[in-house]
Design an enzyme around this catalytic site. Structure first.
Site, PDB file in Angstrom:
ATOM      1  N   LYS A 107     -83.430  19.132  38.753  1.00 55.90           N
ATOM      2  CA  LYS A 107     -82.234  18.606  38.020  1.00 55.90           C
ATOM      3  C   LYS A 107     -81.494  17.639  38.946  1.00 55.90           C
ATOM      4  O   LYS A 107     -81.237  18.079  40.358  1.00 55.90           O
ATOM      5  CB  LYS A 107     -81.426  19.447  37.500  1.00 55.90           C
ATOM      6  CG  LYS A 107     -81.983  20.385  36.672  1.00 55.90           C
ATOM      7  CD  LYS A 107     -82.633  19.863  35.238  1.00 55.90           C
ATOM      8  CE  LYS A 107     -83.147  20.743  34.090  1.00 55.90           C
ATOM      9  NZ  LYS A 107     -83.681  20.019  32.993  1.00 55.90           N
ATOM     10  N   LYS A 126     -90.294  23.594  39.528  1.00 61.41           N
ATOM     11  CA  LYS A 126     -91.138  22.403  38.817  1.00 61.41           C
ATOM     12  C   LYS A 126     -90.546  21.249  38.518  1.00 61.41           C
ATOM     13  O   LYS A 126     -89.307  21.179  38.400  1.00 61.41           O
ATOM     14  CB  LYS A 126     -91.906  23.358  37.350  1.00 61.41           C
ATOM     15  CG  LYS A 126     -90.733  23.393  36.373  1.00 61.41           C
ATOM     16  CD  LYS A 126     -91.514  23.717  34.954  1.00 61.41           C
ATOM     17  CE  LYS A 126     -90.546  23.508  33.897  1.00 61.41           C
ATOM     18  NZ  LYS A 126     -90.479  21.992  33.820  1.00 61.41           N
ATOM     19  N   ASP A 133     -89.691  18.204  35.862  1.00 59.00           N
ATOM     20  CA  ASP A 133     -89.488  18.392  34.179  1.00 59.00           C
ATOM     21  C   ASP A 133     -90.334  17.543  33.476  1.00 59.00           C
ATOM     22  O   ASP A 133     -91.030  16.888  34.162  1.00 59.00           O
ATOM     23  CB  ASP A 133     -87.804  18.054  33.947  1.00 59.00           C
ATOM     24  CG  ASP A 133     -87.243  18.786  32.936  1.00 59.00           C
ATOM     25  OD1 ASP A 133     -87.920  19.475  32.105  1.00 59.00           O
ATOM     26  OD2 ASP A 133     -86.184  18.989  32.781  1.00 59.00           O
ATOM     27  N   GLU A 134     -90.357  17.448  32.189  1.00 59.06           N
ATOM     28  CA  GLU A 134     -91.358  17.267  31.363  1.00 59.06           C
ATOM     29  C   GLU A 134     -91.510  15.516  31.406  1.00 59.06           C
ATOM     30  O   GLU A 134     -92.538  15.152  31.183  1.00 59.06           O
ATOM     31  CB  GLU A 134     -91.019  17.577  29.970  1.00 59.06           C
ATOM     32  CG  GLU A 134     -89.945  16.673  29.033  1.00 59.06           C
ATOM     33  CD  GLU A 134     -88.649  17.290  29.253  1.00 59.06           C
ATOM     34  OE1 GLU A 134     -87.675  16.503  28.982  1.00 59.06           O
ATOM     35  OE2 GLU A 134     -88.461  18.038  30.165  1.00 59.06           O
ATOM     36  N   HIS A 144     -96.006  23.091  29.433  1.00 58.68           N
ATOM     37  CA  HIS A 144     -94.733  22.693  28.940  1.00 58.68           C
ATOM     38  C   HIS A 144     -94.768  22.211  27.587  1.00 58.68           C
ATOM     39  O   HIS A 144     -95.654  21.341  27.045  1.00 58.68           O
ATOM     40  CB  HIS A 144     -94.103  21.412  29.699  1.00 58.68           C
ATOM     41  CG  HIS A 144     -92.441  21.276  29.421  1.00 58.68           C
ATOM     42  ND1 HIS A 144     -92.042  20.812  28.285  1.00 58.68           N
ATOM     43  CD2 HIS A 144     -91.490  21.310  30.272  1.00 58.68           C
ATOM     44  CE1 HIS A 144     -90.684  20.776  28.505  1.00 58.68           C
ATOM     45  NE2 HIS A 144     -90.324  21.021  29.632  1.00 58.68           N
ATOM     46  N   LYS A 183     -79.522  27.352  25.164  1.00 59.23           N
ATOM     47  CA  LYS A 183     -79.299  26.231  24.521  1.00 59.23           C
ATOM     48  C   LYS A 183     -80.484  25.803  23.427  1.00 59.23           C
ATOM     49  O   LYS A 183     -80.485  24.913  22.598  1.00 59.23           O
ATOM     50  CB  LYS A 183     -79.247  24.962  25.487  1.00 59.23           C
ATOM     51  CG  LYS A 183     -80.788  24.626  26.078  1.00 59.23           C
ATOM     52  CD  LYS A 183     -80.624  23.220  26.878  1.00 59.23           C
ATOM     53  CE  LYS A 183     -81.925  22.876  27.680  1.00 59.23           C
ATOM     54  NZ  LYS A 183     -81.644  21.702  28.420  1.00 59.23           N
TER      55      LYS A 183
END
Length: 419
Positions: free
Chosen positions: A161, A187, A189-190, A277, A317
């Site tokens: 992030k 990893k 992210d998408e 994912h 979330k």
């Protein structure tokens, strides 16, 4: 003289003819469970028959082209309970090992039929011959544990992030901090691909070097899940590059790549574990009355051959509750003709304070994956990863987080910040 073709008798396959609640499915039948709601212009039985017809050999009108051998291939509605409908499909309708074909059939045009206000494919039960025509996971839960040399405890993972924007050097540094602090898995992210600020080739090389450094310093195995999502040929090229540089894992966005792209990567059989994912799944899994359930996606993902898959958190979330998440986990782990089990991944809004609940829900076979819950720690990514491991250690020792935090500063600060 022009010769007229012989006049053909019209078939009798109206929508309602696809309903036979006395039918007993054979062991080779593929069975789908649907929720069906009508808009009042047709009966539930006719609507169910429409789904069976349009997903097999029927259509909106009687035909002159139907032959006796075609009628034997029709799907059959064999159970209607409230708005729940079960349909059996003869296995001859499907090409073995072709998930795109299967889903185009049972989850194709049927979602746009007039008279049906809501339609949801809740579950697919595969017969052995169709299920085993797919390779399944190459590694699965046992293989993932072998790679990491972690025989029992839950695995701790993170996502870099911010998900986009970091230049390659900083991306690799954040990964290193997370691994060094205690994460097993880091990893992409998408939506990180090969953007100008963080090109794929250089990211792979620098981040895997960071992995090697963290392994030497911690004495633990670490893995990097690099996102190879792209056009299929490019995706394979990227996966090969990962392997050439000593990587052991790749990640793919299975929804946006589609079943065929996913199958291409798996069946290339590069000896790499595959992290799936599910970016985009909510577009059709979120509405409980319409679309396709995540359990169906989980089942298909297992057959095609991912080694781990996001399944929701029952916390954090994401919207899925405990019952739905556990149904997804069951699809990944239940007995299925000897096909390997897939490692569930809990991800989405997690932080160290949630670890006890997550272990209670998932047990040990899970990747607890926190992005913001690692990199948002007041003292940075290293401390965030340390706090995640400390929370897990507290659970393993049967000590409350609050008690453990008294002598572990990283966990204490995490609990103060997020609780």
């Amino acid at each position: 003289m022009k010769v007229r073709a012989p006049k053909l008798a019209r078939g009798s396959m109206k929508y309602i003819d696809f309903v036979n609640q006395g039918y007993e499915p054979g062991s080779g039948d593929l069975i789908c469970e649907f929720l069906v709601e009508t808009d009042g212009t047709m009966s539930l039985e006719e609507a169910a028959g429409a789904v069976a017809a349009e997903s097999s050999v029927g259509t909106w009108t009687e035909l002159t082209t139907v032959r006796a051998y075609v009628e034997k291939l029709h799907a059959t509605v064999f159970e209607i309970s409230g708005n729940r409908v079960k349909i059996a499909y003869p296995p001859e309708l499907f090409e073995p090992g072709n998930m795109a074909n299967i889903m185009s059939s049972v989850a194709g045009n049927v979602f746009g039929l007039k008279g049906i206000s809501n339609l949801r494919l809740d579950e697919i039960h595969y017969p052995k011959d169709i299920a085993t025509s797919f390779p399944g996971p190459a590694f699965g839960i046992e293989g993932v544990r072998r790679i990491l040399k972690v025989p029992k405890r839950p695995l701790v993972g993170t996502i870099i992030k911010p998900k986009l924007g970091l230049v390659t050097k900083d991306h690799a540094e954040v990964a290193y901090e997370a691994w060094a602090g205690g994460c097993d898995i880091v990893k992409d992210d998408e939506n990180l691909s090969s953007q100008s600020f963080n090109k794929f080739e250089e990211r792979v090389k620098q981040t895997l070097r960071a992995r090697d450094k963290a392994e030497k310093e911690t004495g633990e195995r670490k893995v990097y899940l690099v996102n190879v999502t792209a056009e299929s040929r490019e995706m394979i090229r990227r996966a090969k590059l990962v392997k050439e540089n000593g990587g052991e894992y790749v990640m793919i966005d299975i929804i946006t790549c589609g079943n065929s792209g996913f199958q291409t990567l798996r069946e290339e059989d590069l000896g790499l574990a595959i992290h799936a994912h599910r970016a985009g799944h909510g577009a059709f899994t979120l509405n409980p009355k319409h679309g396709i359930s995540m359990k169906v996606i989980a089942t298909n993902t297992r057959l095609i051959g991912a080694d781990q898959l996001h399944v929701g958190t029952a916390d954090g979330k994401m919207k899925e509750g405990r019952e739905e998440v556990l149904a997804n986990v069951h699809a990944l782990k239940a007995d299925m003709y000897g096909i390997g089990q897939v490692m569930p991944v809990a991800s989405g809004g997690l932080h160290p304070g949630m670890v006890p609940d997550l272990v209670e829900i998932f047990g040990n076979d899970v990747v607890i994956q926190a992005g913001g819950g690692v990199h948002g720690h007041p003292d940075g990514s290293f401390a965030g990863a340390t706090a995640m491991r400390q929370a897990l250690q507290a659970v393993e020792e049967g000590v409350s987080l609050e008690e453990y935090a008294k002598s572990h500063e990283e966990l204490r600060k995490a609990l103060e910040y997020w609780r």
